[in-house]
Design a protein around this motif. Structure first.
Motif, mmCIF file in Angstrom:
data_model
loop_
_atom_site.group_PDB
_atom_site.id
_atom_site.type_symbol
_atom_site.label_atom_id
_atom_site.label_comp_id
_atom_site.label_asym_id
_atom_site.label_seq_id
_atom_site.Cartn_x
_atom_site.Cartn_y
_atom_site.Cartn_z
ATOM 1 N N PHE A 37 0.656 -1.242 -0.228
ATOM 2 C CA PHE A 37 -0.068 0.013 0.044
ATOM 3 C C PHE A 37 0.664 0.921 0.055
ATOM 4 C CE2 PHE A 37 -2.503 -3.187 1.894
ATOM 5 C CZ PHE A 37 -3.828 -2.951 1.022
ATOM 6 N N TRP A 38 2.020 1.141 0.423
ATOM 7 C CA TRP A 38 2.948 2.511 0.340
ATOM 8 C C TRP A 38 3.555 2.571 -1.095
ATOM 9 C CZ3 TRP A 38 5.942 3.808 5.375
ATOM 10 C CH2 TRP A 38 4.902 3.857 6.383
ATOM 11 N N GLU A 39 3.394 3.860 -1.758
ATOM 12 C CA GLU A 39 4.231 4.003 -2.957
ATOM 13 C C GLU A 39 5.555 3.975 -2.586
ATOM 14 O OE1 GLU A 39 3.919 8.897 -3.293
ATOM 15 O OE2 GLU A 39 2.158 7.650 -3.948
ATOM 16 N N PRO A 40 6.519 4.125 -3.713
ATOM 17 C CA PRO A 40 7.809 3.974 -3.953
ATOM 18 C C PRO A 40 8.334 5.348 -2.879
ATOM 19 C CG PRO A 40 7.081 3.215 -5.909
ATOM 20 C CD PRO A 40 5.894 3.863 -5.081
ATOM 21 N N ARG A 41 7.791 6.562 -3.162
ATOM 22 C CA ARG A 41 8.207 7.842 -2.589
ATOM 23 C C ARG A 41 8.094 7.577 -1.059
ATOM 24 N NH1 ARG A 41 5.369 11.525 -0.309
ATOM 25 N NH2 ARG A 41 3.489 10.809 -1.129
ATOM 26 N N MET A 42 6.910 6.941 -0.642
ATOM 27 C CA MET A 42 6.859 6.779 0.800
ATOM 28 C C MET A 42 7.915 5.804 1.424
ATOM 29 S SD MET A 42 2.872 6.616 0.850
ATOM 30 C CE MET A 42 2.609 6.294 2.796
ATOM 31 N N ARG A 43 8.190 4.706 0.727
ATOM 32 C CA ARG A 43 9.045 3.496 1.334
ATOM 33 C C ARG A 43 10.567 4.364 1.188
ATOM 34 N NH1 ARG A 43 8.813 -0.463 -2.277
ATOM 35 N NH2 ARG A 43 7.133 0.337 -3.730
ATOM 36 N N ARG A 44 10.721 5.373 0.079
ATOM 37 C CA ARG A 44 12.090 5.896 0.122
ATOM 38 C C ARG A 44 12.154 6.833 1.370
ATOM 39 N NH1 ARG A 44 10.765 7.423 -4.870
ATOM 40 N NH2 ARG A 44 11.463 5.968 -6.545
ATOM 41 N N GLN A 45 11.243 7.444 1.646
ATOM 42 C CA GLN A 45 11.255 8.578 2.967
ATOM 43 C C GLN A 45 11.563 7.383 4.128
ATOM 44 O OE1 GLN A 45 7.712 10.728 2.579
ATOM 45 N NE2 GLN A 45 8.748 12.352 1.534
ATOM 46 N N PHE A 46 10.560 6.547 4.224
ATOM 47 C CA PHE A 46 10.807 5.291 5.179
ATOM 48 C C PHE A 46 12.328 4.904 5.525
ATOM 49 C CE2 PHE A 46 10.880 0.694 6.394
ATOM 50 C CZ PHE A 46 10.259 1.093 7.833
ATOM 51 N N PHE A 47 12.878 4.478 4.270
ATOM 52 C CA PHE A 47 14.300 4.116 4.514
ATOM 53 C C PHE A 47 15.083 5.163 4.776
ATOM 54 C CE2 PHE A 47 12.768 0.156 2.305
ATOM 55 C CZ PHE A 47 13.366 -1.019 3.027
ATOM 56 N N ASP A 48 14.900 6.535 4.586
ATOM 57 C CA ASP A 48 15.694 7.335 4.930
ATOM 58 C C ASP A 48 15.954 7.499 6.406
ATOM 59 O OD1 ASP A 48 17.376 10.011 4.716
ATOM 60 O OD2 ASP A 48 15.492 10.782 5.797
ATOM 61 N N ILE A 49 14.733 7.339 7.197
ATOM 62 C CA ILE A 49 14.238 7.565 8.615
ATOM 63 C C ILE A 49 15.189 6.165 9.120
ATOM 64 C CG2 ILE A 49 12.680 7.023 10.586
ATOM 65 C CD1 ILE A 49 10.564 8.361 8.529
ATOM 66 N N VAL A 50 14.955 5.048 8.349
ATOM 67 C CA VAL A 50 15.968 3.767 8.876
ATOM 68 C C VAL A 50 17.289 3.919 8.651
ATOM 69 C CG1 VAL A 50 15.975 1.348 8.518
ATOM 70 C CG2 VAL A 50 13.986 2.250 8.656
ATOM 71 N N ASP A 51 17.826 4.561 7.712
ATOM 72 C CA ASP A 51 19.242 4.355 7.437
ATOM 73 C C ASP A 51 19.800 5.470 8.151
ATOM 74 O OD1 ASP A 51 18.784 2.221 5.702
ATOM 75 O OD2 ASP A 51 18.667 3.160 3.967
ATOM 76 N N ASN A 52 19.174 6.739 8.056
ATOM 77 C CA ASN A 52 20.031 8.164 8.379
ATOM 78 C C ASN A 52 19.730 8.562 9.991
ATOM 79 O OD1 ASN A 52 21.313 8.123 5.755
ATOM 80 N ND2 ASN A 52 19.423 8.974 4.913
ATOM 81 N N HIS A 53 18.443 7.971 10.338
ATOM 82 C CA HIS A 53 18.219 8.473 11.761
ATOM 83 C C HIS A 53 17.939 7.349 12.769
ATOM 84 C CE1 HIS A 53 17.512 12.199 9.950
ATOM 85 N NE2 HIS A 53 16.965 11.837 8.889
ATOM 86 N N GLY A 54 18.461 5.960 12.287
ATOM 87 C CA GLY A 54 18.344 4.997 13.092
ATOM 88 C C GLY A 54 17.001 4.289 13.489
#
Length: 89
Positions: A37-54
């Motif tokens: 249900f999450w479009e690629p743009r949302m998943r990119r932002q999600f992985f930014d939170i995971v990768d760059n903000h722990g």
């Protein structure tokens, strides 16, 4: 509220639902929902939170689901938005 905090809240709401399900399928349920249900743009932002903000603020169940969530390809920059090359000497 920033886009990142909205995504954290949304991911945590998904986890809240799956906390009420059998533990054996909870993380995969979170991942399946986000993948579906999450479009690629949302998943990119999600992985930014995971990768760059722990993964700051994410429910532990969401963090457990991260390896099962499909990482989208990097966003393409439209030609009009690309920086122009410096003039040739």
């Amino acid at each position: 509220m920033s886009e990142g905090s909205k995504l954290v809240r949304m991911a945590n709401q998904i986890a809240t639902f799956f906390h009420s399900q059998p533990k054996s399928g909870a993380a995969s349920g979170v991942a399946t929902h986000i993948n579906k249900f999450w479009e690629p743009r949302m998943r990119r932002q999600f992985f930014d939170i995971v990768d760059n903000h722990g993964g700051a603020g994410l429910d532990p169940l969401v963090l457990e689901a991260v390896p099962m969530i499909h990482r989208p390809p990097p966003a393409e920059i439209p030609p009009a938005a690309r920086p122009s090359a410096p003039p040739a000497p």
